[in-house]
Design a protein around this motif. Sequence first.
Motif: not given
Length: 369
Positions: A33, A321, A351
Amino acid sequence: MRPCVTELRLSAFAGHRRARFSLGAVTLFAGASGSGKSSALRAYEALARLGGGALLGEVFPDPVACVPQGARPDAQRRRGFRIGCTADGPKGPVRLDVAVQAEPELRIVGERLSAGGVVLLETALRDPGRRTVQAAWHTGGPAPMTRAPLPDDRLGTALLPLRVAGKTDGQRQVLAAAEQMVVALRSVFACDPQPDWMGVPVPTGTGRLLTGCDNLADVLWRTREECGRRHAHLVAALSAGSTAPVVDLRAEPLADGTVRAVLDRADGARTELARLGYGELRYVALALVLLTGPGVLDVDPAGEVPAAMQTLTLLADGLDRGLDARQSAELLRLAVRMAERGHIRCVGAVSDGARAARTDGVTVVHLGP
């Protein structure tokens, strides 16, 4: 060769400086992030919207957020950012670079379109008191360049077809390069499925999928009958990513005139989409996007160019996600398969880059320290 964006350049944009990213048919930005995944996709989407003729203020509602942190203003208190891309196609690689002033006023202060080492269009801000830039584009013949003012709130490349006659070889070269860039940029669908909205019954309408996929039931009402083969592929993809086999996905009409989406299971059970989990709903929506096209998605492709000469590009922030490992793997395999057929390209952010890198045909760009 269908025009497509093959490189994204963020010379100075948000957290990126002097960054160049090569884009394959399926490219995923990966990193922690704050590493710049979302800002890279935001820059791509901004170029796409500018290529479609959108006003600068509509594309950058908060332009100061795009200025690199720590960038100091000059003597006139000006700060800004620079982005660009390369579009490959029948005319070879065409480069576009744009400099945007964010403060004290939002405006395009410089633009360059080039191909084959030749600068075809160049603009510069000459008089800060006027809301125009001075543009010069390649002409050839007795007058090598044509000069004229262009507005400072639109992309000059997108305006060239309205300003260039195409009478000389040089003008035709400019028009061909501009068309290739605009076609590559305009066929972009930025998708961010919103599961909280997707299970709600909706009225039938245009049958064009919105970026939040909240009208998914309306789209199914149209597409299930229009293309049985693609719908069968969608059902197979949903079954592969589900804990229980799926035999159909359809829109069910309700008494109040709305429709809702329903899954038919192999055991005869029927499940309303509203009962599915967050990840399951995102998986359904993204699989639908990968298996459809510009005629179904809410995009504005170049209408003067046949659909067969355009490639849709899906932009998906947070592509994994809410998805489990199996759903992520199935979705990436579907993206690669559709990209190989030439139907679609995909640029997303995930991610877990290590998991994505294990899928053949996926280019992973690792960001961060």
